[in-house]
Design a protein around this motif. Sequence first.
Motif, short mmCIF file in Angstrom:
data_model
loop_
_atom_site.label_atom_id
_atom_site.label_comp_id
_atom_site.label_asym_id
_atom_site.label_seq_id
_atom_site.Cartn_x
_atom_site.Cartn_y
_atom_site.Cartn_z
N LYS A 88 0.84 -1.69 0.31
CA LYS A 88 -0.03 0.46 0.36
C LYS A 88 1.07 1.29 0.18
O LYS A 88 2.23 1.53 0.32
CB LYS A 88 -1.39 0.07 1.21
N GLU A 89 0.29 2.41 -0.49
CA GLU A 89 1.16 3.73 -0.57
C GLU A 89 0.23 4.57 -0.29
O GLU A 89 -1.67 4.40 -0.14
CB GLU A 89 1.61 4.11 -2.46
N LYS A 90 0.59 5.66 0.92
CA LYS A 90 0.47 6.10 1.40
C LYS A 90 -0.19 7.84 0.28
O LYS A 90 1.17 8.46 -0.11
CB LYS A 90 1.17 7.22 3.03
N ILE A 91 -0.91 7.98 0.28
CA ILE A 91 -1.53 8.98 -0.32
C ILE A 91 -1.57 10.32 0.09
O ILE A 91 -2.68 10.25 0.71
CB ILE A 91 -2.19 8.96 -1.33
N TYR A 92 -1.49 11.54 -0.53
CA TYR A 92 -1.34 12.56 0.07
C TYR A 92 -1.67 14.09 -0.86
O TYR A 92 -1.88 13.59 -1.94
CB TYR A 92 -0.21 13.83 1.01
N SER A 93 -2.88 14.34 -0.72
CA SER A 93 -3.81 15.70 -1.61
C SER A 93 -3.66 17.25 -1.63
O SER A 93 -2.94 17.67 0.19
CB SER A 93 -5.24 15.34 -1.49
#
Length: 521
Positions: free
Chosen positions: A512-517
């Motif tokens: 899994k990959e941490k995603i930021y906006s």
Amino acid sequence: METKQRLQFLAFFLIYFIVPFSACLFTLLFANYTSNVFLPERFLVLFEATQTTQDFTLLALTWAPFPIITVILFFYSLPVSNYLFKRNKCNYLSEERARHRIVHSPLIISLFGFIGWELSTFLSVYRIDTLFPSSPPQSIITVTILFAFWGLFAFAFSYATTNYLNRKLIIPCVFPEGGLGKYAKGKQFSIVTKQIIFWTASTLFPIILLVFGLLQRTNHNIFELHELAHTDILFEVIAIMLFFSFVFSVTFAISIQHPLNQIEEATEHIKEQKFDTRVMIFSSDELGLLGDAVNEMAEGLAERERIKDTFGRIVDPRVRDYLLSNEHSLGGKVVDATILFSDLRDFTKLSEKRTPEEVLYILNRYFQEMSNAIEVHGGFINKFIGDAILAVFGTPMPMLDHADRAFQTALEMQRNLELLNQQFMKEGLTELKMGIGIHTGSLLAGNIGSTNRMEFTVIGDTVNTASRVEGLCKGLQKNLLITENTANLISPSIRSQLQLEGEYELKGRESKEKIYSYPIP
């Protein structure tokens, strides 16, 4: 001492001392040996009288210029000798001074010898005239003219010999790759000037010697020469032949120099990338072939520049320069870089309702604005994939802040899109929406394909991850998403404004990959 250094030492000694001295000595011996043929008998009596008078002033005036010139040449040659034999002790300025003197040595050395000879001639003749005031003017004028011309002969001999030795033995060692023009331009004899000098030494002077010999044998003096030219057909033929030989020599020299001047001027324009330059040489000899070669070279450079310019429009100019300056082989190198992947939303539906010309018009304007934003921040567009853009930061031009640059590029792309949409709305076109995904990591940058067809590109999991992150934009209703790797590398002031959207298992990946906006107003 090595053989090469010994040869340089011999050439140096010949050029700066032996040849100038030998030219003057040989000329003086030959002049004295032939003086009884060309000089009036009364003046020969004066020579004998000067030997009996043992006048110290006459001796000093006759010989003093030569040791003085020799001392001057010694100091003039010191930078050259230091450069040739003590190069490790020379700094940049002394090296430049030595190179300059090496290029100009034949001319300077020969001029010094000529000046010494002429000074010796005029001073000694003046002293003889002072010692013997009753000597006939014919004798004084005749010896002055003859010995002045002998000085010109010594100059021509010295210049031709030292120039040859310099070009054969010294210059190839100092300028192995050329580059003499930097030091020689505008400070050397032209071809016409050289031709006049050698014509004077090899044609005019021998004829003058013959004329004086004829005057001596016919018991005429120099003041009667103009009368003989009208009454004696032999002197008329001599005058006519001298005139035509001079015209032929100068005309021939001009016929060489003028085309060479054209070629020189053309090459200067070509150096300034004025590839439409052409030379017009109407000759079938080597000069004509050289002119044609220059024109063909200009055409080839113009074609290469057109290809290079076209190539730079198809790929990023930095990639173009990278490809042109490296071997065209398959493979690449692993680098750390940031990938920016952008894609238009619902563009397929938009394309269905418009003609191909309208779609192309919209895409070209969109790509132009996005390209401007990417190039401003130092990124390069690896490829256009339909309506998507793959941009890379950190290769082929290395940059430490590639993550920050990619992030700032994304913000500017969104601003440019807003302005573009305003223009589209005024034109009655559809508003565009775009998603951007950014990821930082290791990738392979290099040539991929086959040996006869290859493409510079970037490949690896980093590229795929950026594409997958952009794919989340539509579902999360976000315009810009970045991974944790990128978030950790951008400036703290920006990082504090990021919002964690969660951990997502991207398509094709198990982890899994941490995603930021980032909130874009």
